[in-house]
Design an enzyme around this catalytic site. Structure first.
Site: not given
Ligand code: AHR
Length: 680
Positions: A50, A248, A382-383
């Site tokens: 990321e 994120c 993602n989350e």
């Molecule tokens: O890895 C850092 C962050 O942690 C990522 O962007 C997210 O998916 C998680 O909350």
């Protein structure tokens, strides 16, 4: 049976049986080497990338110029100007990056006009390396050619500026043209600047756009390249899967900021800038100049995945903004208008796999890769959590199943490994029939110690698990010291033992710039010139290198899995066989302060095979001032080799054969050992 160390006594983790007093009687561990209980997927251990902590621009992406296209909201952010410098957009060469800069002579001949870029925490160059400078430029109709001087300079701590590399380009046409020059620095500069100026006396005007400086020696030599030192570290993990681009950043705080892959493909000069949400996430770690140039985009991600031997796993926005950062329901895409989001997913599959006659397949070919990338899976969201996720994901699943039934779909279990969101989402994932569920856990030491058996009781009939983001976070520390890495190794024995349900796992985050991080711990740290692998990195690497093809049964004297359970002396263990290599690999982690004698009963040795030695690789903490293992030790850029795997070959007093298979081994306190036996 006693062990003799036949290799040089390098191996910090191997302690001869009489070297320290261990558990009163050996812990009996049995490995049924001939009995496969699950296949280990080639994707099992991988990487998650990321753009956080300046992982892309200023990190893996080898570009040295910040705001190279003058597209930051402040068009001259990262640039210092001298003389007659003007930002313009009329007649720009790249419609999605419309800003460029005009350098015009001052009225007085002795006055300079120039721009100077500060780079990402400085423009750093190394002596002995060659750098490719490039710029799009045009002169003015009727003007003489403008001699444009480019230089890397070291402002020096004492203000004594030194130019370490320079070249001159003659801009001789009023048409936008790409000019290049090679720079060979005479010295290494850590915090330099890149200067661009018409030479004194030049009376013409010159427009410049997309100013770039990259090392020639990038990973695999690509011109739009990646830092070789970092990419090599990624490849060395032998990753089976490569998840990108987040995290994120896939979501955006507002939909306009979400990651849109289509903006990151095609000519690099025409990829529009995007905000990076890690710019402002933490007040104490705010980086106003943190944007995404898209220079490291989806084509480059696919290519990297291919070159490091990993299956690509792109993550697509699910029509939802970051649910942490934006609690307004109306911020999400309308649940009844998801067509363009779903189309993005479908088009992405075409970009990766499509025929070169198709729109997106043709673009892939034009970018240099006519062959399909062989995409097999895609993650939606993602989350994400809640009904708002489920009702959107459901539409993606339906559409993708219709058009691309061959593509596996990864759904999310939310941001936590338990709790309401998790408990709601898992049954929904099963109901929708996604193929894998992405679980995330950034958890403290206790959680890792208690979760060795987490997957032992998982449903074997539902979707598979992708442990997509995890790391051990020790309260009050959050650094990359040895102890959390050891606990990650311990926990991973449970992933491995359950390879029939856990198909992939990726530590997170991957990369962090020492001067620009927002989140730690991270797997690899770097500055502009060097990178360092952490203890957590070596744990991942040891698993990646010793993945095996089949999980084989392993149990203690009471027939239990070795998962740090009561009476197991803080030991965690798993075993695999590699059918191709003909090896048996046993991983043992001792999380306790005491050494542990282990009596390893290896059953199922092939008939006629006689194992006379084992290869032992250990990861352990260096000895601290008090003679105890220093669990706080960490690898840093200044001290890179503090914690590294040590390998030795150990002769067995009594060879192991199909009839007899006890190997005694003493696990040092707080250590991770990988024992490898040749079974052919
Ligand atoms: O890895 C850092 C962050 O942690 C990522 O962007 C997210 O998916 C998680 O909350």
């Amino acid at each position: 049976m006693r062990l003799d160390i036949v290799a040089a006594a390098l191996c910090a983790g191997v302690v001869c049986a009489d070297a320290a007093s261990a558990s009163p009687s050996p812990v009996e561990l049995t490995v049924e080497a001939g009995r496969s209980v699950a296949e280990v997927q080639p994707t099992m251990y991988g990487l998650f990338f990321e753009d956080i902590n300046f992982a892309a621009d200023g990190g893996l992406y080898a570009e040295k110029v910040k705001n190279r296209s003058f597209e930051f909201p402040d068009a001259l952010a990262g640039w210092h100007t001298v003389g007659n410098v003007e930002v313009r957009t009329d007649g720009a060469p790249f419609d999605r990056c419309p800003h460029y800069v005009r350098l015009s002579p001052e009225r007085h001949r002795e006055k300079l006009t120039a721009i100077e870029n500060e780079g990402f925490f400085g423009v750093s160059v190394s002596r002995g390396e060659v750098y490719r400078f490039s710029v799009w430029a045009r002169g003015a109709e009727g003007d003489d050619a403008v001699r444009l001087r480019v230089a890397v300079a070291d402002p020096g701590a004492d203000g004594d500026t030194q130019e370490v590399a320079a070249a001159v380009i003659a801009v001789d046409t009023p048409q936008w043209t790409k000019y290049t020059a090679e720079l060979k620095p005479s010295a290494t500069v850590r915090r330099g600047v890149l200067r661009l100026m018409p030479e004194k006396g030049c009376r013409g005007t010159v427009d410049v756009e997309h100013v770039s400086l990259m090392p020639v020696d990038t990973w695999h030599g690509h011109e739009n390249g990646l830092r070789r030192d970092i990419a090599e570290k990624l490849a060395a993990v032998r990753p089976g899967v490569f998840r990108f681009p987040g995290g994120c950043i896939v979501e955006g705080t507002e939909l306009g900021d979400r990651y849109q892959w289509k903006n990151t493909v095609g000519p690099v000069e025409n990829r529009p800038l995007n905000l990076n949400r890690w710019q402002y996430t933490f007040a104490d770690r705010m980086y106003p100049d943190y944007f995404q140039s898209g220079g490291l985009g989806f084509y480059e991600y696919f290519l990297l995945a291919e070159e490091i031997g990993a299956e690509p796993l792109p993550v697509i926005n699910a029509g939802l903004v970051c649910q942490y950062q934006n609690r307004h329901a109306e911020a999400h895409a309308d649940v009844d208008s998801l067509e363009c989001y779903i189309q993005d997913a479908i088009d992405l599959i075409e970009f990766a796999n499509g025929d070169t006659c198709s729109t997106w397949g043709a673009l892939r070919r034009d970018m240099g890769h006519a062959e399909p990338f062989g995409l097999k899976m895609i993650a939606i969201g993602n989350e994400q959590w809640g009904e708002e996720y489920v009702e959107r994901l459901e539409q993606f699943v339906k559409a993708l199943r219709e058009v691309h039934p061959e593509i596996r779909i990864v759904g999310s279990a939310g941001p936590h490994p338990d709790g309401d969101k998790f408990d709601y989402l898992w049954p929904e994932m099963k109901r929708m029939g996604v193929d894998l569920v992405d679980e995330h856990f950034y958890r403290p030491a206790e959680w890792f110690l208690e979760s060795g058996a987490r997957y032992d009781s998982y449903d074997r009939t539902g979707p598979k698990v992708f442990a997509g983001e995890y790391a051990c976070h020790i309260a009050g520390k959050k650094r990359n010291h040895f102890y959390p890495a050891l606990l990650e190794a311990a926990f991973m024995t449970g992933l491995e033992r359950n390879a029939d349900v856990v198909e992939m796992a990726t530590y997170a985050p991957l990369l962090a710039h020492v001067e620009g991080w927002q989140w730690r711990p991270d797997m690899i740290w770097f500055d502009n010139l060097e990178s360092v692998a952490t203890a957590s990195y070596y744990v991942q690497k040891l698993y990646g290198e010793n993945r095996g093809t089949d999980v084989v049964r392993m149990y203690d004297g009471a027939g239990r899995a070795v998962a740090g359970t009561e009476g197991q002396h803080g030991l965690f263990a798993s075993a695999v066989a590699d059918r191709g290599a003909g090896t048996i690999v046993v991983k043992i982690v001792n999380t306790s302060a005491e050494p542990a004698d282990v009596a390893l009963n290896i059953k199922g040795i092939k008939r006629g095979v006689r194992i006379g030695e084992m290869e032992v690789t250990t990861l352990s903490a260096p000895t601290g001032a008090g003679g105890e293992p220093d669990l706080d030790a960490e690898n840093t850029l200044e001290n890179q080799w503090c914690i590294v795997p040590e390998v030795s070959v150990v002769a067995l007093d009594t060879p192991v054969t199909s009839g007899n298979g006890i190997v005694e081994y003493q696990m040092a306190p707080y250590s991770f050992a990988v024992l490898k036996f040749k079974n052919n």
